[in-house]
Design an enzyme around this catalytic site. Sequence first.
Site, short mmCIF file in Angstrom:
data_model
loop_
_atom_site.label_atom_id
_atom_site.label_comp_id
_atom_site.label_asym_id
_atom_site.label_seq_id
_atom_site.Cartn_x
_atom_site.Cartn_y
_atom_site.Cartn_z
N ASN A 20 -10.14 -0.28 -0.21
CA ASN A 20 -8.68 -0.15 -0.15
C ASN A 20 -8.09 -0.75 -1.42
O ASN A 20 -8.26 -1.94 -1.68
CB ASN A 20 -8.20 -0.91 1.11
CG ASN A 20 -6.69 -0.92 1.25
OD1 ASN A 20 -5.95 -0.56 0.34
ND2 ASN A 20 -6.23 -1.35 2.41
N HIS A 56 -3.47 7.04 2.50
CA HIS A 56 -3.86 5.74 1.95
C HIS A 56 -5.25 5.41 2.48
O HIS A 56 -5.54 5.55 3.68
CB HIS A 56 -2.85 4.68 2.36
CG HIS A 56 -3.31 3.30 2.06
ND1 HIS A 56 -3.80 2.94 0.82
CD2 HIS A 56 -3.40 2.18 2.83
CE1 HIS A 56 -4.16 1.68 0.84
NE2 HIS A 56 -3.93 1.19 2.05
N CYS A 116 0.81 -1.23 0.00
CA CYS A 116 0.00 0.00 0.00
C CYS A 116 0.84 1.27 0.00
O CYS A 116 0.31 2.36 -0.20
CB CYS A 116 -0.95 0.00 1.18
SG CYS A 116 -1.98 -1.46 1.22
N1 COA Z 1 -18.89 -9.17 8.30
C1 COA Z 1 -19.42 -9.51 9.50
N2 COA Z 1 -18.67 -9.91 10.55
C2 COA Z 1 -17.34 -9.96 10.36
C3 COA Z 1 -16.73 -9.64 9.14
C4 COA Z 1 -17.55 -9.24 8.09
N3 COA Z 1 -17.08 -8.89 6.88
N4 COA Z 1 -15.40 -9.81 9.28
C5 COA Z 1 -15.17 -10.21 10.53
N5 COA Z 1 -16.35 -10.30 11.20
C6 COA Z 1 -16.56 -10.71 12.58
C7 COA Z 1 -15.42 -11.52 13.15
O1 COA Z 1 -15.58 -12.87 12.82
C8 COA Z 1 -15.56 -11.27 14.63
O2 COA Z 1 -16.58 -12.09 15.11
P1 COA Z 1 -16.46 -12.78 16.56
O3 COA Z 1 -16.36 -11.62 17.54
O4 COA Z 1 -17.74 -13.53 16.66
O5 COA Z 1 -15.23 -13.61 16.51
C9 COA Z 1 -16.10 -9.84 14.70
O6 COA Z 1 -16.60 -9.54 13.40
C10 COA Z 1 -15.10 -8.80 15.12
O7 COA Z 1 -13.94 -8.95 14.39
P2 COA Z 1 -12.70 -8.06 14.71
O8 COA Z 1 -11.59 -8.50 13.85
O9 COA Z 1 -12.49 -7.95 16.18
O10 COA Z 1 -13.21 -6.61 14.24
P3 COA Z 1 -12.47 -5.24 14.33
O11 COA Z 1 -13.31 -4.33 15.10
O12 COA Z 1 -11.02 -5.36 14.69
O13 COA Z 1 -12.49 -4.76 12.81
C11 COA Z 1 -11.11 -4.54 10.86
C12 COA Z 1 -11.81 -5.49 11.81
C13 COA Z 1 -10.40 -5.38 9.80
C14 COA Z 1 -12.16 -3.67 10.19
C15 COA Z 1 -10.12 -3.67 11.66
O14 COA Z 1 -9.28 -4.46 12.46
C16 COA Z 1 -9.26 -2.82 10.75
O15 COA Z 1 -9.73 -1.93 10.11
N6 COA Z 1 -7.93 -3.07 10.72
C17 COA Z 1 -7.04 -2.41 9.79
C18 COA Z 1 -7.07 -3.15 8.50
C19 COA Z 1 -6.44 -2.40 7.38
O16 COA Z 1 -6.67 -1.23 7.25
N7 COA Z 1 -5.68 -3.11 6.57
C20 COA Z 1 -5.04 -2.60 5.41
C21 COA Z 1 -3.90 -1.73 5.76
S1 COA Z 1 -3.03 -1.31 4.35
#
Ligand code: COA
Length: 320
Positions: A277, A247, A111
Site C-alpha cells: 500500500n 486503491h 490514500c
Molecule cells: N505477522 C504475524 N502476525 C501478525 C502480524 C504480522 N505482520 N500482524 C499482526 N499479527 C497478529 C496479531 O498480533 C494477532 O495476534 P493475536 O490473535 O495473537 O492477538 C493476529 O495476527 C490477528 O490480528 P488481526 O488484527 O485480528 O488480523 P486481521 O485478520 O484483522 O488482519 C489486517 C489484519 C491489518 C491485515 C486487516 O485488518 C486489514 O487488512 N485491515 C485493513 C487495513 C488497511 O487496508 N489499511 C489501509 C487502508 S488505506
Amino acid sequence: MSVKILGTGSFLPESVVTNDFLSTIMDTSDEWISSRTGIKARHLVKKETTTQMSVEAAKNALLDAGIQAAELDLIIVGTITGDDITPSTACEVQAAIGAKAAVAFDINAACSGFMFAMHSAYAYLQSGIYQNALIIGAETLSRIMDWNDRSTCVLFGDGAGAAVLGAGQGGILGFEQGSDGVKGSVLACRARANSNPLVQENPETDYVHMDGQEVYKFAVTTVPASIERVLEKAQVGTEEIKYFLLHQANIRIIQSVAKRLHAPMEKFPISLDHCGNISAASIPILLDEVNKKGMLEEGDKIVMSGFGGGLTWGTCILEW
Ligand code: COA
C-alpha cells in the site's frame, strides 16, 4: 471542455523488500502477510526521497503526454510524507522540472490524495482557469512506520505516480469525494511535538497507528457505495467499465468490492502484490502500469477509487 488524462508515469525505489526478508527482522511470515493482504513485496527507499520520486514520475508522465514542463499551469501533489513541511513537494517538483508558469501546492488526503488532486485539477481545468495540470501521488511511508509494529509496517511501501491532465475527447465523466473526520482516529499519524516553552503537555512524535478491522469495514462499505453513486450519476452500467482501479490496500478489500459490484476480479488490476500500500501513490502507479502494458484503448471507460486516512474517499469515472 472535457478533461482527459494525457499521459501517465511512475517511479519505484530500487530496493525490493520481500515478506521473507521481513520475516528475518521481525516476528512475521510470508504466509501471514500474503494470506491476509495479497502483498508479497514492496519497494522501500534507501536513498530516494519523496521529491526525487515525484520528479521521476512527473518526467515520465510528461513524456507520455507529449507536454513540456513549461506548458504546465498547475501542479498538485497528494502526499502525507513530503520531505519538508515547506516548501511543498509540488513546489520542489516545479523547480526541478522547470515548470516556471505553474501554480504548485500539496494536498493531504492520505490514500485518497491522488483522487483529491485529480478532482481539484479537474475543477480548475473544467472552469477554464488553467489548461494543463500535472498531478502526482507520492509517498515515503517507510519514514512514518513504526518498524516495531508488525501489524502496520508490513502493509506499506514507497513510490510515486503521476498523470498529466488537459483538454481532450471523453475524459472525466463523473466524480465524488467524501470525508468523515469523526472516524479519523482509526488511521492516524500524529504530528511532531511542540517545543514552545508555554506548552506543558506534549505528545511524543508518533508513527502510523491503525485499527485494521475498522479501516477494513469502512473500506468495504464506503467504496462500493461511492462507485455505485458515481456510475448512477454518469448513467454508466457496471458492465460498461473495463477496469476498476482501486486503491491498493488489501486484496480482500478489492475482492469484497468486486463481489458487491457483481464484477469479475479480472476487471480489477492489482499492483499491491509487488508494491504494498503506497497511500496516495497507489492509484497512479497502478494506472501507469495498466497504461504502459497497453491495456487501455481510446473510449474505454474506467473507474478509479481511493480511500483512507481522514477518513477520506474519492471516486472518478472517465473515458480513456
Ligand atoms: N505477522 C504475524 N502476525 C501478525 C502480524 C504480522 N505482520 N500482524 C499482526 N499479527 C497478529 C496479531 O498480533 C494477532 O495476534 P493475536 O490473535 O495473537 O492477538 C493476529 O495476527 C490477528 O490480528 P488481526 O488484527 O485480528 O488480523 P486481521 O485478520 O484483522 O488482519 C489486517 C489484519 C491489518 C491485515 C486487516 O485488518 C486489514 O487488512 N485491515 C485493513 C487495513 C488497511 O487496508 N489499511 C489501509 C487502508 S488505506
